[in-house]
Enzyme design. Structure first.
Site, short mmCIF file in Angstrom:
data_model
loop_
_atom_site.label_atom_id
_atom_site.label_comp_id
_atom_site.label_asym_id
_atom_site.label_seq_id
_atom_site.Cartn_x
_atom_site.Cartn_y
_atom_site.Cartn_z
N ARG A 150 6.60 11.45 -7.82
CA ARG A 150 6.84 11.60 -6.38
C ARG A 150 7.98 12.59 -6.15
NH1 ARG A 150 5.30 7.55 -2.88
NH2 ARG A 150 6.10 9.00 -1.32
N ARG A 169 7.49 8.31 8.11
CA ARG A 169 6.65 7.16 7.73
C ARG A 169 6.49 6.31 8.98
NH1 ARG A 169 6.75 3.33 2.47
NH2 ARG A 169 5.69 5.21 1.74
N HIS A 187 -1.88 8.58 3.03
CA HIS A 187 -0.64 8.71 2.25
C HIS A 187 -0.79 9.96 1.37
CE1 HIS A 187 3.07 7.71 0.54
NE2 HIS A 187 2.79 6.60 -0.11
N ASP A 189 -4.71 -0.66 -4.92
CA ASP A 189 -3.52 -0.71 -4.06
C ASP A 189 -3.42 -2.13 -3.52
OD1 ASP A 189 -1.33 0.03 -2.47
OD2 ASP A 189 -2.59 0.76 -0.83
N CYS A 227 -0.02 3.22 -6.81
CA CYS A 227 1.06 3.90 -6.08
C CYS A 227 2.33 3.07 -6.03
CB CYS A 227 0.58 4.24 -4.67
SG CYS A 227 0.29 2.80 -3.61
N GLN A 240 1.48 10.91 -1.75
CA GLN A 240 1.20 10.05 -2.91
C GLN A 240 0.00 10.58 -3.68
OE1 GLN A 240 2.79 6.89 -3.97
NE2 GLN A 240 1.61 7.60 -5.73
N1 NVA Z 1 -1.32 0.65 1.44
C1 NVA Z 1 0.09 0.40 1.27
C2 NVA Z 1 0.73 1.52 0.52
C3 NVA Z 1 2.18 1.33 0.22
C4 NVA Z 1 2.82 2.49 -0.48
C5 NVA Z 1 0.74 0.21 2.62
O1 NVA Z 1 0.41 0.94 3.57
O2 NVA Z 1 1.57 -0.69 2.76
N1 CP Z 2 4.17 4.34 -3.08
C1 CP Z 2 5.06 4.36 -2.08
O1 CP Z 2 4.96 5.10 -1.12
O2 CP Z 2 6.11 3.50 -2.25
P1 CP Z 2 7.23 3.12 -1.18
O3 CP Z 2 6.55 2.29 -0.11
O4 CP Z 2 8.25 2.34 -1.94
O5 CP Z 2 7.79 4.37 -0.59
#
Ligand code: NVA
Ligand code: CP
Length: 306
Positions: A291, A102, A129, A223, A263, A132
């Site tokens: 997930r 990540r 992502h 989101d 998500c 997801q």
């Molecule tokens: N768009 C959000 C998704 C979190 C799972 C982010 O990148 O923070």
């Molecule tokens: N949806 C998702 O990826 O959640 P986290 O940021 O908690 O991993």
């Protein structure tokens, strides 16, 4: 060897193979049968951003497959002190069997993958992502929303929106994507989705009016307006996203049996109302649980293609 960097790395057939593996392993898991598909295998999990779902689902997932996960936070490894990504990749990938990352830029993930001896999975970047979204598709199947659905995404043209574009274009369904002006998806990603849609029969509709997107939809999704790394823009974003909250009035425009997906984490009172989230808690928290199951399918598939 294959990496899982975006959904566009795979054909529809391959993604459906991963989903059917996930369905099989989910059934076994719910029967408390933990089949060691990845016995003695190690998954390195590099996190440069926070996470609840991704961390827990990958770590529990690899453990239930008979392997072990290593949680490697940026702050605890030399990457955080400036060791280059390509060196981190060459070291870690000589010791583990698979890596999940990540991070921020997609290019950092691609750099890691280019130097890695083992499959690399995108656990979220600023651009995409994909784990997801495959999970969301598995959830749509379970809630009987995968046969020619109309999906409405209302909100920021961020990593989730870009991944919905990829999912819809590959799977061949109708996606209506409504973002405020100035928050549209990257034009290159839209162009790529339209190109894939040409052969899959998907219908990609780009809008600035959330209501127009939601009318008659089978699935409504959104989101956060403030993704990780965008915290400084909160005040401006909250003003610019006025009218984009998915609330009961907006859900009324969708089909009567429409589901809402998110998500998570959700910010009630911003992108979604408390009422909508609670009314659709079954779908949203099944999506979160999936997930765990979907990523097992992905890991086992990647492991089998080495
Ligand atoms: N768009 C959000 C998704 C979190 C799972 C982010 O990148 O923070
Ligand atoms: N949806 C998702 O990826 O959640 P986290 O940021 O908690 O991993």
């Amino acid at each position: 060897m294959r990496h899982f960097l975006t959904l566009a790395d795979f054909t529809k057939h391959e993604l459906l193979e991963m989903i059917s593996l996930a369905q099989k392993i989910k059934k076994q898991t719910l029967e408390r049968k933990y089949v060691p598909y990845m016995q003695h295998k190690t998954l390195g999990m590099i996190f440069e951003k926070s996470s609840t779902r991704t961390r827990v689902s990958f770590e529990v997932g690899i453990y239930q497959l008979g392997g072990i996960g290593l949680f490697l936070s940026k702050n605890d490894i030399q990457l955080g002190r400036g060791e280059p990504m390509k060196d981190t990749a060459r070291v870690i990938s000589r010791m583990v069997d698979m890596v999940m990352i990540r991070t921020f830029e997609q290019s950092k993930l691609e750099e890691f993958a280019a130097f890695s001896k083992v499959p690399v999975i995108n656990g979220l970047t600023d651009s995409y992502h994909p784990v997801q979204l495959l999970t969301d598709y598995l959830t749509m199947i379970e809630f009987h929303k995968s046969e020619n659905p109309i999906v409405a995404y209302v909100g920021d043209g961020n990593n989730m929106a870009a991944s919905w574009l990829m999912l819809a274009s590959i799977m061949g369904f109708e996606l209506r994507l409504a973002t405020p002006k100035g928050y549209e998806c990257d034009a290159k990603v839209v162009a790529k989705a339209l190109e894939i849609a040409d052969t899959s029969g998907a219908k990609i509709i780009i809008l600035n009016d959330p209501k127009e997107a939601v009318i008659g939809a089978d699935v409504v999704t959104t989101d956060t307006w403030i993704s990780m790394g965008k915290e400084d823009e909160k005040v401006k974003r909250v003003a610019d996203f006025k009218g984009y909250m998915v609330d009961s009035d907006m859900m009324q425009l969708a089909k009567d049996d429409a589901i809402f997906l998110h998500c998570l984490p959700a910010y009630r009172g911003y992108e979604v109302s408390d009422e909508v989230l609670e009314a659709h808690a079954d779908a949203v928290f099944s999506e979160a649980e999936n997930r765990l199951h979907m990523q097992k399918g992905i890991m086992v598939w990647l492991d089998a293609h080495r």
